[in-house]
Design a protein around this motif. Structure first.
Motif, short mmCIF file in Angstrom:
data_model
loop_
_atom_site.label_atom_id
_atom_site.label_comp_id
_atom_site.label_asym_id
_atom_site.label_seq_id
_atom_site.Cartn_x
_atom_site.Cartn_y
_atom_site.Cartn_z
N PRO A 92 -33.03 5.45 -1.27
CA PRO A 92 -32.30 4.78 -0.18
C PRO A 92 -31.22 5.65 0.47
O PRO A 92 -30.90 5.44 1.64
CB PRO A 92 -31.69 3.56 -0.87
N ASP A 93 -30.66 6.60 -0.28
CA ASP A 93 -29.62 7.47 0.29
C ASP A 93 -30.10 8.20 1.54
O ASP A 93 -29.30 8.62 2.38
CB ASP A 93 -29.16 8.52 -0.73
N PHE A 94 -31.43 8.37 1.67
CA PHE A 94 -31.98 9.14 2.78
C PHE A 94 -32.31 8.28 4.01
O PHE A 94 -32.93 8.77 4.95
CB PHE A 94 -33.25 9.88 2.32
N ASP A 95 -31.87 7.03 4.01
CA ASP A 95 -32.12 6.18 5.17
C ASP A 95 -31.58 6.80 6.45
O ASP A 95 -32.28 6.91 7.46
CB ASP A 95 -31.50 4.79 4.96
N PRO B 160 -22.66 5.94 4.52
CA PRO B 160 -24.02 6.50 4.43
C PRO B 160 -24.04 8.03 4.39
O PRO B 160 -24.81 8.62 3.62
CB PRO B 160 -24.71 5.96 5.68
N GLY B 161 -23.23 8.67 5.22
CA GLY B 161 -23.21 10.13 5.24
C GLY B 161 -22.67 10.71 3.94
O GLY B 161 -23.15 11.73 3.46
N TRP B 162 -21.68 10.03 3.36
CA TRP B 162 -21.11 10.50 2.10
C TRP B 162 -22.14 10.38 0.97
O TRP B 162 -22.26 11.28 0.13
CB TRP B 162 -19.85 9.70 1.76
N LYS B 163 -22.89 9.28 0.95
CA LYS B 163 -23.91 9.10 -0.10
C LYS B 163 -25.01 10.15 0.00
O LYS B 163 -25.54 10.60 -1.01
CB LYS B 163 -24.51 7.69 -0.02
N LEU B 164 -25.33 10.55 1.21
CA LEU B 164 -26.36 11.57 1.40
C LEU B 164 -25.84 12.95 1.02
O LEU B 164 -26.61 13.81 0.58
CB LEU B 164 -26.83 11.56 2.86
N ASP B 165 -24.55 13.16 1.17
CA ASP B 165 -23.97 14.50 1.01
C ASP B 165 -24.25 15.11 -0.35
O ASP B 165 -24.45 16.33 -0.47
CB ASP B 165 -22.46 14.43 1.26
N LYS B 166 -24.28 14.30 -1.41
CA LYS B 166 -24.46 14.85 -2.76
C LYS B 166 -25.80 15.57 -2.91
O LYS B 166 -25.96 16.43 -3.77
CB LYS B 166 -24.36 13.73 -3.80
N TRP B 167 -26.76 15.21 -2.07
CA TRP B 167 -28.09 15.81 -2.16
C TRP B 167 -28.16 17.21 -1.57
O TRP B 167 -29.14 17.92 -1.76
CB TRP B 167 -29.12 14.92 -1.46
N LYS B 168 -27.12 17.63 -0.85
CA LYS B 168 -27.20 18.92 -0.14
C LYS B 168 -26.96 20.13 -1.04
O LYS B 168 -27.45 21.22 -0.75
CB LYS B 168 -26.17 18.94 1.00
N ASP C 32 -29.69 11.73 -8.24
CA ASP C 32 -29.82 10.33 -7.81
C ASP C 32 -28.89 9.43 -8.62
O ASP C 32 -28.29 8.48 -8.08
CB ASP C 32 -31.27 9.89 -7.98
N ALA C 33 -28.72 9.74 -9.91
CA ALA C 33 -27.90 8.91 -10.78
C ALA C 33 -26.43 9.25 -10.69
O ALA C 33 -25.58 8.52 -11.21
CB ALA C 33 -28.38 9.05 -12.22
N HIS C 34 -26.11 10.36 -10.04
CA HIS C 34 -24.73 10.84 -9.96
C HIS C 34 -24.12 10.43 -8.63
O HIS C 34 -24.78 9.83 -7.79
CB HIS C 34 -24.70 12.36 -10.13
#
Length: 429
Positions: A115-118, A150-158, A249-251
Motif C-alpha cells: 500500500p505504501d506505493f499507492d 503518503p510521501g513519508w511512508k514511501l520514502d523508507k523504500w528509497k 515493509d515492517a519498518h
C-alpha cells in the motif's frame, strides 16, 4: 576495377562515419541520462575544494517537496559540486536538471502490492496530475515519523534501491555523500574532514541514531559511505532482496534499514556528532556539556531542518568568509561567534529562543527578565503563554508568534572569552 575499389572505399568511409556518429550519439545520450555534472560549471565564487572530484553527492527528495526545496540548491550547495545526482519517487526535470526515480528498478511485485506505493503508482500512471491535496498534507514528526503522510511512508523504500541506482550512475567515486533537500553542507569543511579517513576501506559515517538494536546514521543530517561499503550494500541487497524488502515493509525508517544492512556486512557506523547536525542553526547549543562531546572546537559540516531561505543564508555567509577572509574551515565556535551571537539582543518579539527551564506561575516579560538577571547561571529567557522559561546556555531559536525572548548579552560575551581558543580543530576520529 579501380572505380569499384574507390567506390567501396568511399562507402566504407561513409559507413565508418555513420557508425562513429551513432556511437558518439548513443554515448552522449547515455551520459545525458546518467550525468549532468557538466551543467554545473565552476564559478568564481567557489572556494578551493581539494578532493571534490572524488565525491558524488546524492540528494534524496520526494515529489511533494521537490519543486519547493530542490531549486535553491542549484545556486547554493550544489553550485560548486562537479558530480551530483538527485533521486526522488518521480522522474522529472526541475530547472533543467533531471531528477531520477530511485524506485524505478526495484521489485515490481512489491510496488504493485504494498500500500505504501499507492502514491508512486498514481504518479507513474498520471504524472503530477495524479496527486491530490492529501498527498501534500503534512504533520508533526513523531516518535515513529509521519505515518499519515503518503510521501513519508514511501520514502523508507528509497534507501536500498538508491544505493544501487547511485552505483549505476557512478561506481567510481571514492565517497558518496548523501543529503536531503533540507540539508546544507559546508563542502570545504567536509572535504578536509574526509582526509582523515581511508577511502579504500569500508566506511559509514553519520550522526548516530538508534531504533531498537540498530545504530544507524540519521538520514537528514547527511551521511557518507565509501565506495567499498557501497558495493557491499549493493551486493547484499541483490542477494537478500526478498528478505530485505520484507524487513523494510515492517519498518518505518529507511535510514535505519540501510544502517542494518551495513551492520550485517560488518561496516559499523562512525559516530559524527556534532560535525553533522540534526539541527538548524537556531536550535544549536554550542556550549552544551550534556553530551559526550563539546561542540565548540568541532567542525560544523552539515545542518538539517532548513528552509530554502536558511540554505541561501548559509551559502551567503560561507561565501563571504571564503571571498573576504579566506576562511574555509567552519567550526561550531565560528557559527556561534559569526552567525548566532550578532543576532542576540535584550528583547525580541515573536521569537522563541528555546529556553527550557520553566519557572512557576504566570510571569510578564519584565518579571522574567528580572528572574534571569538575578540568576548568575541564566544566559537567556523567554515568555511563552505567560510562562517564564530560563536557559543556562544561549541559543538563537526560531520565529514564533506571541513568544518574547531575551538574552543576557554581556554574560554571553564573557562566556565566549572563556571557551577554548581552538588552535586546531577537534575531529573526533
Amino acid at each position: 576495377m579501380i572505380h569499384s575499389r574507390r567506390r567501396i572505399t568511399v562507402i566504407a568511409s561513409l559507413f565508418g562515419l555513420f557508425l562513429l556518429y551513432h556511437f558518439v550519439s548513443i554515448r552522449s545520450d547515455l551520459q545525458q541520462s546518467y550525468s549532468y555534472s557538466s551543467q554545473n560549471k565552476r564559478y568564481d565564487d567557489c572556494p578551493p575544494l581539494p578532493g571534490v572530484d572524488d565525491i558524488l553527492v546524492v540528494m534524496k527528495t520526494g515529489v511533494t517537496e521537490a519543486r519547493d526545496k530542490v531549486p535553491v540548491h542549484f545556486q547554493t550547495t550544489l553550485r560548486c559540486i562537479p558530480n551530483f545526482v538527485i533521486f526522488s519517487d518521480f522522474e522529472e526535470v526541475i530547472d533543467g536538471v533531471r531528477i531520477y526515480d530511485a524506485l524505478k528498478n526495484m521489485d515490481t511485485e512489491v510496488k504493485q502490492t504494498v500500500p505504501d506505493f499507492d502514491i508512486y503508482n498514481r504518479l507513474q500512471e498520471q504524472g503530477r496530475s495524479g496527486l491530490d491535496s492529501s498527498d501534500f498534507a503534512d504533520e508533526d514528526n513523531s516518535a515513529i515519523g509521519k505515518p499519515n503522510n503518503p510521501g513519508w511512508k514511501l520514502d523508507k523504500w528509497k534507501f536500498l534501491p538508491m544505493v544501487q541506482e547511485t552505483l549505476r550512475h557512478n561506481n567510481r567515486a571514492k565517497w558518496y555523500v548523501f543529503m536531503e533537500a533540507d540539508t546544507y553542507f559546508s563542502w570545504p569543511t567536509l572535504l578536509q574532514w574526509l582526509t582523515h579517513f581511508d577511502a579504500s576501506k569500508p566506511h559509514y559515517i553519520g550522526t548516530e541514531t538508534q531504533i531498537a538494536d540498530v545504530i544507524f546514521a540519521h538520514g537528514g543530517s547527511g551521511f557518507i559511505v565509501s565506495n567499498p561499503a557501497m558495493q557491499l550494500v549493493s551486493d547484499e541487497y541483490a542477494d537478500r532482496n526478498i528478505e530485505l524488502n520484507e524487513y523494510t515493509d515492517a519498518h518505518w525508517a529507511g535510514d535505519c534499514v540501510l544502517g542494518k544492512v551495513l551492520a550485517d556486512v560488518n561496516v559499523p557506523l562512525h559516530f559524527s556528532w556534532p560535525i553533522l547536525q540534526n539541527s538548524n542553526v537556531g536550535e544549536l547549543d554550542e556550549f552544551t556539556e550534556n553530551f559526550y562531546r563539546k561542540p565548540w572546537c568541532y567542525p560544523a559540516a552539515a545542518f538539517h531542518h532548513l528552509s530554502s531561505q536558511d540554505i541561501e543564508n548559509l551559502w551567503v555567509f560561507e561565501r563571504r568568509r571564503w571571498t573576504e577572509k579566506q576562511k574555509y574551515l567552519l567550526l561550531h565556535g565560528d557559527v556561534f561567534k559569526e552567525l548566532i551571537y550578532p543576532e542576540l539582543t535584550n528583547s525580541r518579539n515573536d521569537w522563541d529562543n528555546l529556553a527550557d527551564e520553566e519557572q512557576p506561575g504566570s510571569v510578564s516579560f519584565p518579571a522574567c527578565q528580572s528572574l534571569c538577571a538575578a540568576n548568575a547561571d541564566c544566559m537567556q529567557f523567554a515568555v511563552r503563554e505567560s510562562k517564564c522559561y530560563l536557559g543556562k546556555t544561549p541559543r538563537l531559536g526560531v520565529r514564533k508568534p506571541n513568544a518574547h525572548s531575551g538574552w543576557q548579552v554581556n554574560r554571553i560575551e564573557n562566556m565566549m572569552h572563556h571557551v577554548p581558543s581552538c588552535s586546531s580543530p577537534t575531529w573526533g576520529n
